[in-house]
Design a protein around this motif. Structure first.
Motif, PDB file in Angstrom:
ATOM      1  N   UNK A 191       0.841  -1.126  -0.164  1.00  5.02           N
ATOM      2  CA  UNK A 191      -0.006   0.085   0.029  1.00  5.02           C
ATOM      3  C   UNK A 191       0.795   1.272   0.150  1.00  5.02           C
ATOM      4  N   UNK A 192       0.304   2.384  -0.079  1.00  4.65           N
ATOM      5  CA  UNK A 192       1.098   3.781  -0.163  1.00  4.65           C
ATOM      6  C   UNK A 192       1.366   4.040   1.143  1.00  4.65           C
ATOM      7  N   UNK A 193       2.532   4.608   1.330  1.00  5.40           N
ATOM      8  CA  UNK A 193       2.751   5.407   2.528  1.00  5.40           C
ATOM      9  C   UNK A 193       3.550   6.367   2.310  1.00  5.40           C
ATOM     10  N   UNK A 194       3.428   7.317   3.506  1.00  4.83           N
ATOM     11  CA  UNK A 194       4.053   8.475   3.085  1.00  4.83           C
ATOM     12  C   UNK A 194       5.660   8.519   3.637  1.00  4.83           C
ATOM     13  N   UNK A 195       6.324   9.384   3.098  1.00  7.89           N
ATOM     14  CA  UNK A 195       8.117   9.324   3.605  1.00  7.89           C
ATOM     15  C   UNK A 195       7.908   9.434   5.222  1.00  7.89           C
ATOM     16  N   UNK A 196       7.215  10.410   5.723  1.00  5.10           N
ATOM     17  CA  UNK A 196       7.223  10.326   7.110  1.00  5.10           C
ATOM     18  C   UNK A 196       6.905   9.145   7.860  1.00  5.10           C
ATOM     19  N   UNK A 197       6.135   8.124   7.284  1.00  5.90           N
ATOM     20  CA  UNK A 197       5.679   7.035   7.853  1.00  5.90           C
ATOM     21  C   UNK A 197       6.721   5.880   7.750  1.00  5.90           C
ATOM     22  N   UNK A 198       7.477   6.147   6.625  1.00  2.95           N
ATOM     23  CA  UNK A 198       8.790   5.343   6.254  1.00  2.95           C
ATOM     24  C   UNK A 198       9.717   5.313   7.441  1.00  2.95           C
TER      25      UNK A 198
END
Length: 334
Positions: free
Chosen positions: A302-309
């Protein structure tokens, strides 16, 4: 959705009912127009100018889980205010300490941080090599240095290899962003525009990693690559090694090559070059956009934000410390 707010001007910050009230103040103590920030919209505050506030304000911020990050005149990170810890995990804290104190366990994690960071640097260089920037020599040297990482047995030896990798990597910057001459890394203070950008963005990346660590059960003062110190959250430095090539360097390349950042956005002082307020605002806007941008995560599907990475990286480290899953530093695939 909550977001970060940046206070570039000196001023007074206070509580107004359930709202934050910021009043800018000039050098003659003249007050400007007040700005109100609804507390439910604030994730963090970044303070670059002098701030007048009181304990009642920080009690209010603490109750709402809002951190405040402070920077000095030269844009160096000086410290943070964080609410009282609300995530406690005694067993994880013990394991984190044991992994630091065990030389074999520590060097394994330190190698993973450096290996992932170097891989992401190579990814950047190969991207520009495919766009006629001729970074082939730097790529070859870094690949040879990466092969030496697993042979290290001491952290100081590993840090020496990391320093060599980064020196070679920075030597390619003049090919990637030829607008500004760059003769190598200089700090405290930076003396040219590229060094000013690197220093400023590295500090922002460090605070982003620190913020994500705060939202996990890891202790940010116990690190594996960088030596823990009484005045810094050194685990954030470890995690930032992985994400600086992806977040900081790519951001700088884009801002400079697209001419969003130009000479007019810097000010020169005695032996120093710093971003003007206009330049900082451009960088911070691009930084926020980058952190909220998303990619399709291969493992999660799924798509995740760079912050969530960054947060996911902290969770991976926690699993390793608890012997659930072996840690491998994040490597960009795009």
């Amino acid at each position: 959705m909550k977001k970060s707010f940046y206070l570039f001007n000196p001023g007074r910050l206070s509580r107004k009912d359930n709202t934050l009230k910021f009043v800018p103040v000039d050098e003659n103590e003249n007050e400007g127009q007040a700005r109100y920030l609804p507390i439910e919209q604030v994730a963090n505050l970044y303070v670059f100018g002098s701030l007048d506030s009181n304990s009642a304000l920080y009690n209010f911020l603490g109750k709402n889980g809002i951190g405040v990050h402070f920077f000095d005149y030269y844009e160096h990170y000086t410290g943070s205010f964080y609410p009282k810890e609300y995530l406690h995990a005694g067993q994880l804290h013990v394991q984190q300490s044991l992994h630091y104190s065990d030389p074999k366990k520590r060097i394994t994690l330190a190698q993973d941080f450096i290996n992932a960071g170097a891989f992401n640097m190579l990814k950047n260089l190969k991207y520009y090599q495919n766009r006629s920037k001729n970074t082939a020599e730097e790529i070859l040297i870094i690949e040879e240095l990466i092969n030496q990482i697993k042979q290290t047995t001491r952290v100081d030896e590993l840090m020496g290899i990391e320093g060599n990798i980064r020196q070679v990597y920075y030597s390619a910057f003049n090919k990637i962003i030829p607008t500004f001459p760059f003769n190598g890394r200089e700090r405290q203070p930076p003396t040219d525009p590229i060094n000013a950008l690197i220093s400023f963005c590295n500090m922002i990346c460090y605070t982003a990693c620190l913020d994500m660590l705060y939202h996990t059960q890891l202790d940010p003062t116990i690190s594996f690559l960088h030596e823990p110190g009484v005045r810094r959250y050194s685990l954030a430095l470890d995690v930032a090694e992985i994400f600086k090539p992806i977040l900081v360097d790519r951001l700088i390349f884009s801002l400079v090559n697209k001419k969003h950042i130009q000479v007019k956005h810097f000010r020169s002082e005695v032996n120093a070059c710093l971003l003007k307020e206009s330049g900082r605002k451009i960088v911070m806007k691009a930084w926020d956009d980058k952190l909220t941008d998303t990619i399709k995560h291969r493992k999660l599907g799924r798509h995740v934000s760079y912050k969530h990475l960054i947060k996911l990286e902290c969770y991976k480290l926690s699993k390793h410390l608890m012997s659930i899953e072996k840690y491998q530093g994040f490597k960009a695939w795009w």
